[in-house]
Design a protein around this motif. Structure first.
Motif, PDB file in Angstrom:
ATOM      1  N   ALA A  50       0.820  -1.213   0.000  1.00 61.15           N
ATOM      2  CA  ALA A  50       0.000   0.000   0.000  1.00 61.15           C
ATOM      3  C   ALA A  50       0.857   1.267   0.000  1.00 61.15           C
ATOM      4  O   ALA A  50       0.551   2.265   0.675  1.00 61.15           O
ATOM      5  N   LEU A  51       1.940   1.247  -0.791  1.00 63.10           N
ATOM      6  CA  LEU A  51       2.791   2.425  -0.931  1.00 63.10           C
ATOM      7  C   LEU A  51       2.190   3.360  -1.980  1.00 63.10           C
ATOM      8  O   LEU A  51       1.785   2.914  -3.052  1.00 63.10           O
ATOM      9  N   ARG A  52       2.159   4.632  -1.687  1.00 61.60           N
ATOM     10  CA  ARG A  52       1.613   5.627  -2.609  1.00 61.60           C
ATOM     11  C   ARG A  52       2.777   6.218  -3.412  1.00 61.60           C
ATOM     12  O   ARG A  52       3.425   7.180  -2.989  1.00 61.60           O
ATOM     13  N   LEU A  53       3.014   5.662  -4.581  1.00 67.69           N
ATOM     14  CA  LEU A  53       4.251   5.911  -5.299  1.00 67.69           C
ATOM     15  C   LEU A  53       4.394   7.322  -5.856  1.00 67.69           C
ATOM     16  O   LEU A  53       5.502   7.742  -6.168  1.00 67.69           O
ATOM     17  N   GLU A  54       3.306   8.052  -5.970  1.00 65.53           N
ATOM     18  CA  GLU A  54       3.420   9.418  -6.481  1.00 65.53           C
ATOM     19  C   GLU A  54       3.677  10.439  -5.376  1.00 65.53           C
ATOM     20  O   GLU A  54       3.864  11.619  -5.661  1.00 65.53           O
ATOM     21  N   GLU A  55       3.734   9.985  -4.137  1.00 68.20           N
ATOM     22  CA  GLU A  55       4.052  10.859  -3.026  1.00 68.20           C
ATOM     23  C   GLU A  55       5.535  10.727  -2.678  1.00 68.20           C
ATOM     24  O   GLU A  55       6.137   9.686  -2.902  1.00 68.20           O
ATOM     25  N   PRO A  56       6.138  11.772  -2.116  1.00 67.92           N
ATOM     26  CA  PRO A  56       7.539  11.669  -1.706  1.00 67.92           C
ATOM     27  C   PRO A  56       7.758  10.488  -0.764  1.00 67.92           C
ATOM     28  O   PRO A  56       7.007  10.300   0.197  1.00 67.92           O
ATOM     29  N   ARG A  57       8.767   9.695  -1.058  1.00 69.35           N
ATOM     30  CA  ARG A  57       9.094   8.490  -0.288  1.00 69.35           C
ATOM     31  C   ARG A  57       7.873   7.583  -0.130  1.00 69.35           C
ATOM     32  O   ARG A  57       7.747   6.852   0.851  1.00 69.35           O
ATOM     33  N   ALA A  58       7.003   7.630  -1.134  1.00 68.26           N
ATOM     34  CA  ALA A  58       5.807   6.774  -1.189  1.00 68.26           C
ATOM     35  C   ALA A  58       4.946   6.895   0.058  1.00 68.26           C
ATOM     36  O   ALA A  58       4.277   5.944   0.458  1.00 68.26           O
ATOM     37  N   GLY A  59       4.941   8.082   0.677  1.00 64.07           N
ATOM     38  CA  GLY A  59       4.086   8.298   1.832  1.00 64.07           C
ATOM     39  C   GLY A  59       4.655   7.809   3.144  1.00 64.07           C
ATOM     40  O   GLY A  59       3.991   7.931   4.184  1.00 64.07           O
ATOM     41  N   ARG A  60       5.883   7.283   3.140  1.00 60.98           N
ATOM     42  CA  ARG A  60       6.478   6.798   4.380  1.00 60.98           C
ATOM     43  C   ARG A  60       7.018   7.955   5.217  1.00 60.98           C
ATOM     44  O   ARG A  60       7.131   9.087   4.754  1.00 60.98           O
ATOM     45  N   ASP A  61       7.386   7.641   6.478  1.00 63.24           N
ATOM     46  CA  ASP A  61       7.848   8.669   7.406  1.00 63.24           C
ATOM     47  C   ASP A  61       9.100   9.380   6.894  1.00 63.24           C
ATOM     48  O   ASP A  61       9.885   8.830   6.126  1.00 63.24           O
ATOM     49  N   ASN A  62       9.283  10.612   7.361  1.00 62.97           N
ATOM     50  CA  ASN A  62      10.476  11.424   7.097  1.00 62.97           C
ATOM     51  C   ASN A  62      10.653  11.776   5.627  1.00 62.97           C
ATOM     52  O   ASN A  62      11.772  12.040   5.172  1.00 62.97           O
TER      53      ASN A  62
END
Length: 337
Positions: free
Chosen positions: A311-323
Motif C-alpha cells: 500500500a505504498l503511494r508511489l506518487e508521493e515523496p518516499r511513497a508516503g512513508r515517514d520522514n
C-alpha cells in the motif's frame, strides 16, 4: 492503487514501436565513431548501457558503460572518443560536467534527452531529442528507461552500419511479453516478505538490469534492495542473507545461466530464492534486445506488485512513508552541487 506507474509500464508496448523508426533515423545522422565509445549518465542512465552489453556485443560494437562522474573526473578522455550521455531532463549536473569534460579535449559528445534546450544539449556536439514526454517523473521510472535503452541500441546499430529495421518491434508482441512478465512478477511477489531484504543478482548485462531493478525499489519508498554480480556475491556478501530475505538471480544469456542457477539453488535453504531465466536463445541483436526488455518488464512489474501489496503511494515523496520531507530536502541539497 498505483495506476500511474502501471500506465507508464503498459505504454512501453505501444510507444517503443512508434519511436523506433524516429530513433533509428536520428541515430543514422550521427557521425561514425573513430575511437572509443563510452555511454553513461546518472541513475537509470548509467544502468542502461550496462544492461545493453549483450546487445552491443551482438552488434559487434564495443561500448564502455560508465557513470557521469567516472567520465567527468576519473577517465582520461581523448579527442577520438565518442561519449553518449543520457539525461531525460538534460539538467543532471554530473552529466553536464561529463559533457563539458569530453568536449574540452575535442571528443564527440552525443546528448540523449527529452529537452533539446537543456544544459546537456548545449554542452553536446550532437543531440538526439527523445520524441516523447514521460507520463510521470514521480513513480519509479519505467517508460523513460525503456526509451533510453532503445535510443542507445539504435545509436550502436548506426555505429555498426546495420539496417534501420534491426530493432523494429510489434506492439502486440510487446503486449504479450508484458503479460508474460506480469505473470512471472506476481509469482515472485507472492513469496516476498517485507520484513526482509531483496537481493538482486546478475552477471554481464544482467548486472545492469539488477542495478536498475534495485533502484526501482529504492525509488518505491526506500525499500531495502541490494544488487550485486552473481559471482562476487558468494565471496562474502552471502553472509548477510537471513531467512526472511528474497534472492533473485537474473539470467538472460547462456553464459550467465549456469552460475545463476547454482547460486539460487545453493542458498535456497537459507532464504527464498528464484532464478529468472530468459529462454529465447536468438543470438541476433534483436534477440538480445527482446531478452533485455523481458527482464526489464518483469522487474518493473515486480516493483509495482510489491508496492501495491505494501500500500505504498508511489506518487508521493518516499511513497508516503515517514520522514519524506527530510529525505527530499537532503536529496535536493546533494543534487544542487
Amino acid at each position: 492503487m498505483n495506476e500511474m506507474m502501471r500506465r507508464e509500464i503498459e505504454a512501453q508496448a505501444t510507444l517503443l514501436p512508434e519511436l523506433q523508426p524516429q530513433l533509428a533515423e536520428a541515430a543514422d545522422r550521427l557521425p561514425r565513431a573513430t575511437g572509443r565509445v563510452m555511454a553513461g549518465g546518472c541513475g537509470d542512465s548509467a544502468f542502461a548501457p550496462q544492461a545493453l552489453q549483450d546487445v552491443f556485443r551482438a552488434l559487434g560494437v564495443d561500448v564502455e558503460a560508465k557513470t557521469s562522474m567516472e567520465i567527468a573526473a576519473f577517465t582520461t578522455l581523448k579527442e577520438t572518443d565518442t561519449v553518449l550521455l543520457s539525461s531525460i531532463s538534460g539538467g543532471t549536473k554530473r552529466t553536464v560536467e561529463a559533457a563539458n569534460a569530453a568536449r574540452a579535449v575535442g571528443a564527440e559528445v552525443v546528448a540523449i534527452t527529452c529537452n533539446g534546450e537543456s544544459a546537456l544539449a548545449a554542452a553536446a556536439s550532437q543531440t538526439i531529442v527523445l520524441p516523447f514526454a514521460p507520463l510521470s517523473r514521480k513513480t519509479p521510472h519505467s517508460l523513460d528507461y525503456a526509451v533510453t535503452l532503445l535510443a542507445l541500441a539504435e545509436i550502436a546499430r548506426g555505429l555498426a552500419g546495420l539496417d534501420r529495421n534491426v530493432f523494429s518491434c510489434d506492439a502486440s508482441d510487446l503486449q504479450q511479453r508484458l503479460a508474460t512478465s506480469e505473470e512471472r512478477a506476481r509469482g515472485l511477489a507472492a513469496t516476498f516478505d517485507p520484513s526482509g531484504k531483496l537481493v538482486l543478482l546478475g552477471a554481464g548485462c544482467d548486472l545492469g538490469t539488477a542495478n536498475y531493478a534495485a533502484a526501482k525499489f529504492h525509488e518505491a519508498g526506500g525499500l531495502l534492495a541490494v544488487s550485486a554480480e552473481t559471482e562476487n556475491f558468494i565471496h562474502g556478501m552471502n553472509f548477510m542473507l537471513e531467512p526472511d530475505d528474497t534472492l533473485i538471480a537474473l539470467a538472460s544469456t547462456n553464459a550467465a545461466e549456469p552460475r545463476a542457477r547454482t547460486v539460487a539453488e545453493a542458498f535456497s535453504g537459507i532464504c527464498r530464492t528464484h532464478l529468472v531465466r530468459e529462454t529465447d536463445e536468438d543470438p541476433s541483436p534483436a534477440g538480445a534486445f527482446r531478452r533485455l526488455l523481458a527482464q526489464t518488464f518483469t522487474m518493473q512489474l515486480l516493483c509495482l506488485a510489491i508496492a501495491d501489496q505494501l500500500a505504498l503511494r508511489l506518487e508521493e515523496p518516499r511513497a508516503g512513508r515517514d520522514n519524506a520531507a527530510a529525505h527530499s530536502e537532503a536529496q535536493r541539497q546533494a543534487m544542487s552541487f
